[in-house]
Design a protein around this motif. Structure first.
Motif, short mmCIF file in Angstrom:
data_model
loop_
_atom_site.label_atom_id
_atom_site.label_comp_id
_atom_site.label_asym_id
_atom_site.label_seq_id
_atom_site.Cartn_x
_atom_site.Cartn_y
_atom_site.Cartn_z
N LEU A 139 26.31 16.93 28.66
CA LEU A 139 25.01 17.25 29.24
C LEU A 139 23.97 16.18 28.89
CD1 LEU A 139 25.01 21.06 28.40
CD2 LEU A 139 25.29 20.02 30.68
N PRO A 140 22.95 16.03 29.72
CA PRO A 140 21.91 15.02 29.45
C PRO A 140 21.27 15.27 28.08
CG PRO A 140 21.69 15.86 31.68
CD PRO A 140 22.70 16.73 31.00
N ARG A 141 21.17 14.20 27.30
CA ARG A 141 20.66 14.33 25.94
C ARG A 141 19.36 13.57 25.75
NH1 ARG A 141 25.72 11.36 23.14
NH2 ARG A 141 26.72 12.72 24.67
N GLU A 142 18.64 13.91 24.69
CA GLU A 142 17.39 13.25 24.35
C GLU A 142 17.38 12.91 22.86
OE1 GLU A 142 14.13 15.76 25.43
OE2 GLU A 142 14.59 15.74 27.58
N ASN A 143 16.52 11.95 22.49
CA ASN A 143 16.34 11.58 21.09
C ASN A 143 14.88 11.75 20.71
OD1 ASN A 143 19.09 10.26 20.51
ND2 ASN A 143 18.41 9.14 22.32
N HIS A 144 14.63 12.46 19.61
CA HIS A 144 13.27 12.67 19.15
C HIS A 144 13.23 12.68 17.63
CE1 HIS A 144 11.71 13.77 23.13
NE2 HIS A 144 12.82 14.49 23.29
N VAL A 145 12.14 12.15 17.07
CA VAL A 145 11.91 12.23 15.63
C VAL A 145 10.98 13.40 15.36
CG1 VAL A 145 10.96 11.07 13.60
CG2 VAL A 145 12.23 9.75 15.31
N TYR A 178 16.57 13.24 15.84
CA TYR A 178 17.60 14.16 16.32
C TYR A 178 18.02 13.81 17.74
CZ TYR A 178 17.16 17.27 12.33
OH TYR A 178 17.20 17.80 11.07
N THR A 179 19.31 13.95 17.99
CA THR A 179 19.89 13.76 19.32
C THR A 179 20.50 15.09 19.76
OG1 THR A 179 20.43 11.45 18.85
CG2 THR A 179 21.59 12.50 20.68
N GLY A 180 20.16 15.50 20.97
CA GLY A 180 20.73 16.74 21.46
C GLY A 180 20.31 17.07 22.87
N VAL A 181 20.66 18.27 23.28
CA VAL A 181 20.39 18.75 24.63
C VAL A 181 19.21 19.71 24.58
CG1 VAL A 181 21.35 20.00 26.61
CG2 VAL A 181 22.84 18.55 25.20
N PRO A 182 18.20 19.53 25.44
CA PRO A 182 17.10 20.50 25.46
C PRO A 182 17.61 21.90 25.71
CG PRO A 182 16.53 18.53 26.73
CD PRO A 182 17.99 18.41 26.39
N ALA A 229 20.77 20.30 18.80
CA ALA A 229 21.06 18.96 18.29
C ALA A 229 22.45 18.86 17.67
CB ALA A 229 20.01 18.56 17.26
N PHE A 230 23.08 17.69 17.87
CA PHE A 230 24.39 17.45 17.27
C PHE A 230 24.46 16.10 16.55
CE2 PHE A 230 24.54 16.96 21.93
CZ PHE A 230 24.72 15.58 22.06
N LYS A 231 23.36 15.37 16.52
CA LYS A 231 23.29 14.12 15.76
C LYS A 231 21.95 14.05 15.04
CE LYS A 231 27.12 12.25 17.59
NZ LYS A 231 28.34 11.94 16.82
N ALA A 232 21.93 13.33 13.92
CA ALA A 232 20.69 13.08 13.19
C ALA A 232 20.74 11.67 12.63
CB ALA A 232 20.49 14.08 12.06
N ASN A 233 19.69 10.92 12.88
CA ASN A 233 19.62 9.52 12.44
C ASN A 233 20.82 8.72 12.93
OD1 ASN A 233 17.25 10.18 11.15
ND2 ASN A 233 18.12 10.21 9.10
N GLY A 234 21.29 9.04 14.14
CA GLY A 234 22.34 8.27 14.78
C GLY A 234 23.76 8.66 14.43
N GLU A 235 23.94 9.62 13.53
CA GLU A 235 25.29 10.02 13.15
C GLU A 235 25.41 11.54 13.19
OE1 GLU A 235 26.10 8.77 9.16
OE2 GLU A 235 24.36 9.80 8.32
N ALA A 236 26.63 12.02 12.99
CA ALA A 236 26.85 13.46 13.00
C ALA A 236 25.99 14.14 11.94
CB ALA A 236 28.32 13.76 12.75
#
Length: 424
Positions: A139-145, A178-182, A229-236
């Protein structure tokens, strides 16, 4: 104190960063004797270092072993349902390494593999769905701090100065990309036509650990900026942070950031779970508890100097550093006082990124070796100003544990040693 503040500002207007740097260097050179670290061949320049495969996953060097999470054993009955603290005093910038980010568990951290992971969406939706980890990755993902702050951060300080260190007074916080799907994307997949009027609807989110930690979130927030979210700071994600999937609820108290997220139920009312009734409510002086106090208000703390980061170089150029944040938006200004709030100087803000993220601030000053009562006061883009302890107590008394965003005071003595105190 007031005259010192004026003198310090005049000195910085006359000078420059280069002049200040020269002063520091001059102090070292003035010692007279040659510095063997410069004049003599050192051991590390005489032999080969370790190879590229020595540590497949990089770890901090042994000289930084004190930069770790710490707990306060007497705060809880067991480390299984407990919390530890981010070493904010020893970090720079704003991004928290995952290995330093605080932990909060209700029944311990669990091992849940990606293959075994399932996320169910049910309740008032058109199509109840179950997602695997692989489904989420498509699914389309986003990155946010965003920062994540436990509602109990600074909770021990309501009745007076208790814990001696920025890590312990303000360390229930981290700031990660964080990286994940809204969440709105997943709800759209399930369909909300059957939900009816969304204005009075909620989602109930639940974790897969033994505590079944769950919280109710208004639909308006769920459709806004909440992230699965399924990633943090670029990693799992790390196990202690909810691997493989957690919820990110920007600006709102950390208990709502459900880890090991397993279920999202659309409901027509708040669920009134244990964690939003018996816990995470704010008891006033008259015994009445306020609830649904999700947003973490503007807050700041000086991380250096502080009890764990004393001034060791003596009088002269001093960089005061700290962190500020707001669950309502961006930090627009931070003021620093060295005289217990009598006078204030506006700090320099570091580079800002996302809204609802940590902001680093600095005050470059010339310390004359006098005692200081150091405070920081944050303001956000809603116009909110961080309150004093007395202002908070006037509104809420001293029975609260959660949402203490008062101004923190460090007393710094003539030797540069800092201590947690309260100014009244």
């Amino acid at each position: 104190m007031d005259e010192f503040a004026k003198t310090s500002r005049r000195a910085f207007l006359r000078g420059s960063a280069a002049v200040a740097a020269g002063t520091v260097a001059g102090q070292t050179a003035a010692q007279g004797a040659p510095d063997p670290a410069i004049t003599e061949l050192q051991d590390w320049a005489s032999y080969l270092g370790v190879g590229v495969d020595e540590t497949p996953y990089g770890l901090p060097i042994k000289f930084e072993t004190d930069v770790v999470r710490r707990n306060v054993a007497w705060l809880t009955a067991s480390p299984i349902s407990s919390i530890n603290f981010t070493p904010i005093h020893a970090l720079e910038g704003t991004i928290t390494p995952q290995g330093c980010a605080f932990e909060r568990h209700h029944s311990g951290a669990i091992e849940l593999s990606k293959d075994d992971y399932r996320l169910m969406i049910n309740g008032l939706v058109d199509r109840p769905l179950v997602f695997t980890y692989a489904d989420l990755e498509r699914l389309p993902r986003e990155n946010h701090v965003y920062f994540c702050e436990c509602a109990a951060n600074t909770g021990m300080e309501w009745a007076g100065a208790q814990l001696n260190g920025a890590q312990f007074t303000h360390g229930m916080i981290h700031n990660m990309e964080y990286t994940g799907v809204p969440l709105r994307t997943l709800l759209a997949e399930a369909g909300l036509d059957a939900t009816g009027d969304l204005a009075d609807k909620w989602v109930y989110v639940e974790g897969a650990d033994a505590s079944s930690n769950g919280r109710s979130i208004p639909m308006e927030k769920a459709l806004d900026d909440v992230l699965v979210a399924f990633k943090a700071n670029g990693e799992a994600l790390r196990m202690e942070h909810g691997y493989p999937v957690r919820l990110v609820v920007p600006g709102w108290e950390g208990n709502m950031w459900v880890k090991w997220l397993r279920r999202i139920e659309v409901t027509d009312a708040a669920t009134e779970s244990r964690e939003e009734t018996s816990k995470y409510t704010d008891v006033h002086e008259n015994g009445v508890a306020r609830k649904w106090t999700w947003v973490m208000d503007a807050k700041s703390v000086i991380t250096s100097p502080s009890p764990q980061m004393p001034i060791t170089h003596g009088p002269g150029p001093l960089v005061v550093s700290g962190l500020a944040w707001s669950g309502h938006g961006k930090i627009t200004r931070v003021d620093v006082s060295i005289d217990g709030g009598v006078t204030w100087q506006t700090a320099r803000l570091g580079k800002q990124g996302d809204t609802k993220a940590l902001t680093r601030f600095y005050l470059d000053m010339d310390w004359d070796g006098s005692e200081m009562l150091m405070q920081a006061r944050a303001m956000d883009d809603t116009g909110y100003v961080q309150p004093t302890k007395d202002q908070l107590r006037e509104m809420r008394g001293e029975n609260s544990v959660y949402h203490n965003n008062c101004i923190q005071t460090w007393f710094v003595n003539e030797e540069g040693v800092a201590e947690n105190v309260e100014v009244s």
